[in-house]
Design a protein around this motif. Structure first.
Motif, short mmCIF file in Angstrom:
data_model
loop_
_atom_site.label_atom_id
_atom_site.label_comp_id
_atom_site.label_asym_id
_atom_site.label_seq_id
_atom_site.Cartn_x
_atom_site.Cartn_y
_atom_site.Cartn_z
N ARG A 190 51.82 28.63 34.00
CA ARG A 190 50.49 29.22 34.08
C ARG A 190 49.86 29.28 32.69
NH1 ARG A 190 54.11 32.12 37.13
NH2 ARG A 190 53.63 32.39 39.35
N SER A 191 48.53 29.23 32.66
CA SER A 191 47.81 29.41 31.40
C SER A 191 47.75 30.89 31.06
CB SER A 191 46.39 28.84 31.52
OG SER A 191 46.42 27.44 31.66
N GLU A 192 47.75 31.18 29.75
CA GLU A 192 47.79 32.58 29.32
C GLU A 192 47.10 32.76 27.97
OE1 GLU A 192 51.49 34.16 27.63
OE2 GLU A 192 51.34 35.81 29.09
N ASN A 193 46.34 33.83 27.84
CA ASN A 193 45.87 34.35 26.56
C ASN A 193 46.49 35.72 26.35
OD1 ASN A 193 44.28 32.18 25.98
ND2 ASN A 193 42.32 33.19 26.39
N ILE A 194 46.79 36.07 25.10
CA ILE A 194 47.33 37.39 24.79
C ILE A 194 46.56 37.97 23.62
CG2 ILE A 194 49.37 38.76 24.18
CD1 ILE A 194 51.11 36.43 25.11
N ALA A 195 46.03 39.15 23.80
CA ALA A 195 45.43 39.92 22.71
C ALA A 195 46.31 41.15 22.49
CB ALA A 195 44.01 40.36 23.04
N THR A 196 46.65 41.44 21.25
CA THR A 196 47.59 42.53 21.01
C THR A 196 47.04 43.54 20.01
OG1 THR A 196 49.88 43.04 20.42
CG2 THR A 196 48.81 41.31 19.15
N TYR A 305 46.23 37.96 29.64
CA TYR A 305 45.21 37.36 30.49
C TYR A 305 45.83 36.09 31.07
CZ TYR A 305 41.94 40.39 27.98
OH TYR A 305 41.29 41.47 27.45
N ILE A 306 46.10 36.08 32.38
CA ILE A 306 46.84 34.98 33.00
C ILE A 306 46.05 34.46 34.20
CG2 ILE A 306 49.01 34.30 34.10
CD1 ILE A 306 50.38 36.58 32.61
N TRP A 307 45.96 33.12 34.23
CA TRP A 307 45.32 32.47 35.36
C TRP A 307 46.40 32.19 36.40
CZ3 TRP A 307 43.63 32.10 30.49
CH2 TRP A 307 42.24 32.16 30.23
N THR A 308 46.31 32.86 37.53
CA THR A 308 47.34 32.69 38.55
C THR A 308 46.77 33.08 39.90
OG1 THR A 308 49.61 33.25 39.18
CG2 THR A 308 48.25 35.04 38.33
N THR A 309 47.42 32.65 40.93
CA THR A 309 47.10 33.13 42.27
C THR A 309 48.30 33.92 42.76
OG1 THR A 309 46.39 32.52 44.50
CG2 THR A 309 48.02 31.10 43.44
N GLY A 310 48.13 34.73 43.79
CA GLY A 310 49.23 35.56 44.26
C GLY A 310 49.13 35.79 45.75
N ASP A 311 50.17 36.40 46.29
CA ASP A 311 50.18 36.65 47.73
C ASP A 311 50.54 38.09 48.04
OD1 ASP A 311 52.79 36.67 46.98
OD2 ASP A 311 53.40 34.98 48.26
N ASN A 312 50.50 38.99 47.06
CA ASN A 312 50.85 40.39 47.29
C ASN A 312 49.56 41.21 47.37
OD1 ASN A 312 51.79 42.97 47.43
ND2 ASN A 312 52.99 42.89 45.54
N TYR A 313 49.17 41.59 48.60
CA TYR A 313 47.96 42.38 48.81
C TYR A 313 48.28 43.83 49.18
CZ TYR A 313 45.43 37.99 48.75
OH TYR A 313 44.88 36.80 48.36
N ASN A 314 49.52 44.23 48.98
CA ASN A 314 49.92 45.59 49.35
C ASN A 314 49.27 46.60 48.39
OD1 ASN A 314 51.10 47.98 50.06
ND2 ASN A 314 53.22 47.26 49.82
N PRO A 315 48.37 47.46 48.90
CA PRO A 315 47.69 48.40 47.98
C PRO A 315 48.65 49.38 47.31
CG PRO A 315 47.23 48.95 50.27
CD PRO A 315 47.90 47.61 50.28
N ASN A 316 49.81 49.64 47.92
CA ASN A 316 50.77 50.55 47.30
C ASN A 316 51.38 49.96 46.03
OD1 ASN A 316 50.45 52.53 49.26
ND2 ASN A 316 51.97 51.58 50.61
N ASP A 317 51.32 48.63 45.91
CA ASP A 317 51.84 47.97 44.71
C ASP A 317 50.77 47.80 43.65
OD1 ASP A 317 54.27 47.78 45.91
OD2 ASP A 317 53.94 45.74 46.66
N PHE A 318 49.54 48.21 43.97
CA PHE A 318 48.40 47.97 43.09
C PHE A 318 48.32 49.09 42.05
CE2 PHE A 318 43.56 47.47 42.75
CZ PHE A 318 43.70 46.43 41.85
#
Length: 810
Positions: A190-196, A305-318
């Motif tokens: 995955r592509s990633e930017n990091i600001a620290t 900052y990561i460009w990705t897709t996901g499959d976890n829509y569980n609001p309890n994990d949000f």
């Protein structure tokens, strides 16, 4: 931490070395990661948009994104200029010629609403994660819109995926500030930017940090000399995100503007973008002005900052289920806690400090302190903000023990009035309301002082008003905002008054700092004395009530009775003597009611004529002998009187009896009779004796020119009646009637009389008289001359007589 990031900066009296950098100069933000191939992660953009629309969480249209700040791109900062940076020389040229201006020209604009929302970067709530992502995405899309680029999107699955990836960095204790790099094992192409950044998380006395929301762009011009910042609100978190993105746009020569290319020019195969922090700890080294060095704690915030897709829509994990902690003993199942202190403040707030740490708290990011009363009913709860406690971590190396401290304030409100003890619970919960999925620690009960404290400082009488001062403070008065003072006389209410504004009593608060309202518990009130009888039991009640009229639900304090109604009235007249032109009076009068009837008078009363002759204010004289005789009488030691009155003021009448009256009164004028008073009547006595004297030297009857008769008389008369009128009355003894009278206006010197009576009578130096009565007819019968001195001109009242017998007139 790596010393290559340190640079000495001056902060007032303290010189501190802090590794506070905007973005790493050695962490290249590759446009795409080559291991494994990014092509494996290409997703259909339509699918991502559809997912976002279905969840209705985030917009993929810049116009629909919430209002963001402007980003000022300097002239010459173009997509081509950014895209064509391939060498260090080109990167430096772009930054020096164009991009560096962006650091100075972009300042974060504080948001008032965000400034009111507390944030714990280690335990972000689901709403805060959502707000952080929406804000960061909107800034990136704002920049893309400036150059006509389509916006990136995101959804709950994207955020949860980035969260999990960032927490993998965190669990491995990796940070750009620790010298780590993009972790290809985590990114999986995955592509990633990091600001620290680093934030100050210690509590070194004398070392403070600025809120991140106060930062300006110029603070980040030198990546090696960024000031110390703290992060406690959503406003601070937004500022951290803002300056991170600004740094990746404008201060990125060290990475060949790779971050800016990822955001603006690289054709990302995945267009769903989210951000999440990975948190680690570092130490900063400081040096005081005296040369002494010290170490302080910093938290590294690597915003991924990561460009990705996901499959976890569980609001309890949000939410943020992971925190930045040092390695801990995962096999320790203990639940550790201590209540370091718990006390009530003077305004009904319960302050509690302590700590609570356990491995079971992991994943339960909501902290509460809950207060239960003696019946187990909840009366207050508050969210907990973590406090650094390295001492706890050293003693119990369990999950996040270093941040296990708490210091909270609970408003007990009206519940305090009925609370005798409070049991505090420290709770870590997985739910925002704290009512499920929790780990508790019950502390031992805290006793609440229910004593009713009060004091009546002074009771005085002035202008016929009873003036009371004092204070009353009790935790039982919580919620009872009306304060009354009530006056009872023989158990019957004779007055009540509202204490409108409690008087400040810092002295009471110092002694009873744990009592609600102690600091303003004072009162100063007045009661009309008209219905009061001091000779009966008099008592005052201090009442706190919820009723404006002073009834309802109340708590009373009964002060000791002011009077009991059984006082002795003791006195003695030591002397009442006429000496020359003065009446000297001395004695004492002891009565405890005098503490209220504070004005003192001596009254001379003519009991013969039934009238007051004089009333004189009497100074107090010390009488220790009386105090010894009557130790139970309040004023006995100051009961004496000793005064001298001008005899001319009295006009004493010889032969009249006079009573001396000692009076204590609430009134300060006249004879004190206008207020409440207590008298003692000393036995009546003859202040002036009855032995008046006189003599008729000669008399003669002769025929007058008009055919009538003239009766000439002469003699002398001595008297002690001061300033009287001298009248001679011809009295017919045979008929029992007055015949005629003459006023004597000429006083005759009689040395012979003065030689005999001069030391006993006030007029002995001029006692002689001569007068002539003119009679129409010759007097026949037995006659007497009445020699009268009177206080009145008509000589018919207030007089003293001497009868001088004439006999038959021939």
């Amino acid at each position: 931490m790596n010393n290559k990031w340190l640079k000495v900066i001056s902060t007032m009296a303290v010189t501190t070395a802090a590794g506070l950098v905007l973005i790493s100069s050695n962490a290249r933000a590759d446009t795409t990661v080559t291991e494994p191939s990014a092509q494996q992660l290409v997703v259909n953009p339509v699918q991502a948009t559809t997912t976002a629309d279905r969840l209705n969480l985030y917009s993929n249209n810049l116009a629909q994104v919430e209002n963001t700040q402007n980003i000022n791109f300097p002239a010459g900062y173009t997509l081509d200029a950014v895209r064509n940076v391939h060498t260090t020389a080109a990167a430096n040229a772009l930054q020096n010629q164009v991009a560096y201006q962006g650091i100075y020209n972009n300042d974060y604009q504080s948001d008032p609403a965000a400034a009111q929302e507390e944030v714990d970067i280690n335990n972000l709530t689901a709403d805060q994660v959502a707000a952080m992502n929406q804000y960061g995405l909107s800034l990136v899309n704002k920049a893309r819109a400036e150059f006509g680029e389509a916006p990136f999107t995101q959804n709950a699955a994207t955020i949860n995926q980035v969260r999990n990836l960032a927490l993998e960095y965190q669990s491995k204790d990796e940070s750009l500030l620790k010298g780590n790099w993009h972790d290809y094992g985590i990114l999986q192409g995955r592509s990633e930017n990091i600001a620290t950044f680093q934030i100050y998380v210690d509590s070194i006395n004398g070392l403070s940090a600025r809120p991140f929301a106060t930062a300006k762009g110029r603070d980040f011009a030198d990546s090696n000399a960024v000031p110390l910042f703290s992060l406690t609100t959503m406003d601070d978190l937004r500022a951290l995100v803002y300056y991170g993105i600004m740094g990746m746009f404008f201060n990125d020569a060290g990475d060949l503007f790779g971050h800016a290319q990822n955001f603006l020019t690289y054709n990302q195969p995945i267009t769903t973008l989210a951000l999440y922090p990975a948190l680690t700890y570092s130490d900063g080294n400081g040096r005081w002005s005296n040369g002494q060095t010290f170490t302080f704690r910093l938290e590294n915030v690597d915003m991924h900052y990561i460009w990705t897709t996901g499959d976890n829509y569980n609001p309890n994990d949000f939410s943020n289920a992971g925190t930045a902690v040092a390695p801990w003993n995962k096999n320790d199942n203990g639940n550790y806690a201590n209540l370091d202190g718990a006390y009530l403040t003077g305004d009904g707030q319960l302050i509690a400090t302590g700590w609570h740490a356990a491995n079971a708290t992991q994943g339960r990011g909501y902290r509460f302190i809950i207060a239960l009363d003696q019946e187990g009913h909840e009366i207050a709860r508050t969210r907990v903000k973590n406090i650094i406690r390295y001492d706890v971590q050293r003693a119990h190396n369990v999950y996040d023990a270093a941040r296990s401290g708490f210091s909270v304030q609970l408003d007990l409100g009206t519940a305090l009035a009925n609370t005798s003890s409070i049991r505090l619970i420290s709770r870590y919960s997985g739910s925002a309301d704290g009512n499920s999925n929790y780990v508790d620690y019950d502390f031992a009960p805290v006793t609440i002082d229910r004593t009713n404290y009060a004091n009546l400082d002074s009771v005085t009488v002035d202008n016929n008003q009873l003036h009371l001062t004092g204070w009353n403070a009790t935790n039982q008065a919580a919620g009872k905002k009306y304060h009354y003072l009530i006056l009872l006389n023989n158990g019957r209410e004779v007055g009540r008054t509202l204490v409108k504004d409690g008087i400040s009593r810092s002295d009471v608060a110092n002694v009873y700092p744990h009592v609600d309202g102690a600091s303003h518990s004072g009162f100063a009130v007045d009661f009309d004395l008209t219905p009061v009888n001091f000779n009966q039991r008099l008592q005052v009640i201090s009442r706190y009530t919820d009723d404006p009229a002073g009834n309802g639900h109340y708590v009373d304090y009964w002060f000791a009775p002011l009077t009991e109604g059984n006082y002795s009235n003791q006195a003695h007249l030591d002397a009442a003597v006429l000496s020359g032109n003065r009446l000297n009076i001395a004695g004492w009068h002891a009565n405890s009611i005098s503490q209220f009837e504070t004005h003192r008078f001596i009254i001379i009363y003519d009991t013969t004529a039934n009238r007051q002759v004089a009333a004189v204010a009497a100074p107090t004289v010390a009488r220790p002998d009386v105090q010894c005789a009557y130790p139970g009488v309040v004023n006995a030691g100051q009961s004496g009187f000793n005064l001298s009155i001008d005899r001319d003021q009295l006009q004493l009448i010889p032969g009249h009896q006079y009573a001396i009256i000692s009076r204590y009164s609430t009134a300060d004028s006249g004879n004190g009779g206008g207020g409440q008073y207590t008298d003692y009547w000393f036995t009546g006595q003859y202040l002036v004796g009855t032995n008046e004297a006189g003599y008729l030297d000669r008399w003669g009857l002769s025929t007058a020119a008009d055919g009538g008769y003239d009766l000439a008389v002469s003699g002398w008369r001595v008297t002690n009646l001061e300033k009287g009128y001298h009248t001679l009355i011809l009295y017919d003894n045979s008929q029992g009637r007055e015949v005629a009278r003459q006023t004597v206006t000429i006083k005759v010197v009689r040395p012979d009389v003065a030689a005999v009576y001069g030391d006993r009578y006030s007029n002995a130096d001029q006692p002689g008289f001569a007068a002539t009565f003119h009679l129409a007819n010759r007097p026949v019968g037995d006659f007497t001359i009445i020699d009268r001195y009177s206080l009145t001109a008509d000589a018919n009242s207030d007089y003293t007589d001497v009868w001088l017998h004439l006999g038959q007139l021939k």
